[in-house]
Design an enzyme around this catalytic site. Structure first.
Site, PDB file in Angstrom:
ATOM      1  N   LYS A 265      14.232 -26.429  32.432  1.00  0.00           N
ATOM      2  CA  LYS A 265      14.248 -25.129  33.096  1.00  0.00           C
ATOM      3  C   LYS A 265      13.383 -25.165  34.305  1.00  0.00           C
ATOM      4  O   LYS A 265      13.832 -24.755  35.257  1.00  0.00           O
ATOM      5  CB  LYS A 265      14.461 -24.049  32.466  1.00  0.00           C
ATOM      6  CG  LYS A 265      13.181 -23.598  31.946  1.00  0.00           C
ATOM      7  CD  LYS A 265      13.267 -22.434  30.741  1.00  0.00           C
ATOM      8  CE  LYS A 265      13.053 -22.629  29.495  1.00  0.00           C
ATOM      9  NZ  LYS A 265      13.594 -21.914  28.559  1.00  0.00           N
TER      10      LYS A 265
ATOM     11  N   LYS B 169      14.111 -35.815  30.805  1.00  0.00           N
ATOM     12  CA  LYS B 169      14.719 -34.548  29.907  1.00  0.00           C
ATOM     13  C   LYS B 169      15.236 -33.419  30.747  1.00  0.00           C
ATOM     14  O   LYS B 169      14.648 -33.135  31.767  1.00  0.00           O
ATOM     15  CB  LYS B 169      13.706 -34.127  28.941  1.00  0.00           C
ATOM     16  CG  LYS B 169      14.258 -33.860  27.856  1.00  0.00           C
ATOM     17  CD  LYS B 169      13.038 -33.073  26.948  1.00  0.00           C
ATOM     18  CE  LYS B 169      13.321 -31.748  26.416  1.00  0.00           C
ATOM     19  NZ  LYS B 169      12.147 -31.370  25.613  1.00  0.00           N
TER      20      LYS B 169
ATOM     21  N   LYS C  68      -4.598 -26.825  29.575  1.00  0.00           N
ATOM     22  CA  LYS C  68      -4.578 -25.511  30.144  1.00  0.00           C
ATOM     23  C   LYS C  68      -5.777 -25.074  30.765  1.00  0.00           C
ATOM     24  O   LYS C  68      -5.824 -24.162  31.692  1.00  0.00           O
ATOM     25  CB  LYS C  68      -4.290 -24.362  29.258  1.00  0.00           C
ATOM     26  CG  LYS C  68      -2.775 -24.513  28.700  1.00  0.00           C
ATOM     27  CD  LYS C  68      -2.181 -23.203  28.135  1.00  0.00           C
ATOM     28  CE  LYS C  68      -0.805 -23.521  27.633  1.00  0.00           C
ATOM     29  NZ  LYS C  68       0.300 -23.115  28.551  1.00  0.00           N
TER      30      LYS C  68
END
Ligand code: TRP
Length: 373
Positions: free
Chosen positions: A243, A240, A150
């Protein structure tokens, strides 16, 4: 006590009960009769995918139902203070309430051992995080992969991003949690939690229960959440289902229109072998459909596989899976819509009263150790 009876999806929960004997003999009865605590954080997100549901929500609901009935404490909480390390949008409160509704609609049966609460409504989390800040080191926190990712390429990031794992340690240690079902990306944070707790205990005596090692956490979850349950992207089954993937046809969302979802299954990417077989490596598209069919109907995977083995018409399998998906979504959505916001707030109020009592008691022990009390 508040009672919920969303029974439509009961078969999905029941499906896992056969595995319970294995689990019980391994983990519950062979250790001690001391009741343990399972704790999990439910991140506030917009709508989950079918993959999130089958791979994470449903297994957690199963664990919660089963273990709470045997007297274990099960804490399911919303880490809303963790959410604000990045800006949240105007739908945050609505999404928060919905994230709990998904669990109830999935068949979570509330009883006196299941506690649902929001982190920011239990001030002891923040207080304990501060004290643990004085135990954890910058070296440790700087090694966290999530922090590195991050902060990569940024000149400066907010301190919350750096301190995230310490708050998480507080979340876990306040309730003496033994098992903390999380994704692999969180294992490093579990290990850090253990290190912090061990350090505190070493200095002050037995204040904290040390959560199980992440490898053992994985085993605990593995029985229901093993490699098998990783639903694939419908258009690119090597990956996978996620979303964040662009392309509506790649994923099924829990609140998708059932007919639209059925169409997505009909157009799912398969292969040109013309041979229905469970082989995730070479035929991931077809294998994914077999997996979805098994999980949604409650028919064991092996049985689904042998029913379809050797068939060559992929369209027939797609039709069957499309039907299972649309039936499931219609039932799930009816259950979901039947739960009111008020029911959720009522549940949170009860949960937060419990959580504040439990957390304050543990916090006081730590405050005393640090001579603050
Ligand atoms: N960090 C977790 C995640 O990203 C969420 C979380 C916060 C959590 N505190 C926790 C999970 C404590 C388990 C226990 O998914």
């Amino acid at each position: 006590m508040i009672k919920y009876s969303h029974g439509v999806l009961a078969h999905l929960v029941e499906r896992f009960h056969g595995m319970e004997e294995v689990r019980s003999s391994n983990l519950l009865y062979s250790t001690t009769f001391i009741m343990k605590t399972i704790l999990t954080g439910v991140r506030v997100n917009s709508e989950p995918t079918l993959g999130n549901f089958l791979g994470a929500i449903l297994p957690m609901v199963r664990l919660a139902n089963e273990y709470s009935q045997q007297g274990w404490q099960v804490n399911i909480f919303v880490p809303d203070l963790h959410s604000i390390i990045s800006e949240v949008d105007g739908d945050f409160q609505k999404n928060l309430v919905n994230s709990i509704k998904y669990y109830l609609a999935a068949g979570l049966r509330i009883n006196e051992n299941i506690h649902i609460y929001r982190q920011s409504y239990v001030p002891a989390h923040s207080e304990m995080a501060w004290i643990l800040n004085c135990v954890a080191t910058t070296g440790e926190l700087g090694r966290m992969i999530q922090f590195k990712e991050k902060s990569a390429g940024q000149k400066s990031v907010n301190v919350g991003i750096f301190d995230y794992p310490v708050l998480m340690a507080a979340d876990i240690l306040l309730y003496s949690a033994n098992y903390v079902p999380v994704g692999e990306d969180q294992f490093q944070h579990i290990e850090l939690t253990r290190d912090i707790a061990i350090r505190v205990n070493h200095k002050f005596g037995d204040i904290f229960v040390i959560p199980e090692k992440s490898a053992d956490q994985a085993k605990f979850m593995g029985i229901v959440n093993g490699d098998g349950i990783r639903i694939r992207d419908l258009t690119n089954p090597e990956k996978k289902m996620s979303k964040s993937t662009i392309g509506d046809n790649s994923k099924i969302m829990l609140l998708d229109n059932p007919e639209k979802a059925a169409k997505k299954i009909m157009s799912a990417t398969t292969d040109s072998y013309a041979n229905i077989k469970y082989d995730m490596l070479n035929q991931p598209g077809i294998s994914n459909l077999l997996q979805i069919e098994s999980l949604l109907t409650g028919v064991p995977l092996q049985e689904v596989i042998s029913t379809w083995a050797g068939e060559s018409h992929y369209g027939d399998l797609k039709k069957k899976v499309a039907e299972s998906v649309s039936t499931f979504l219609a039932n799930f959505q009816a259950d979901f819509q039947a739960i009111s916001d008020e029911q959720i707030y009522e549940l949170l109020e009860v949960g937060e009263a419990y959580a504040n009592d439990a957390a304050d008691a543990k916090l006081l022990q730590l405050q005393k150790a640090f001579k603050l009390r």
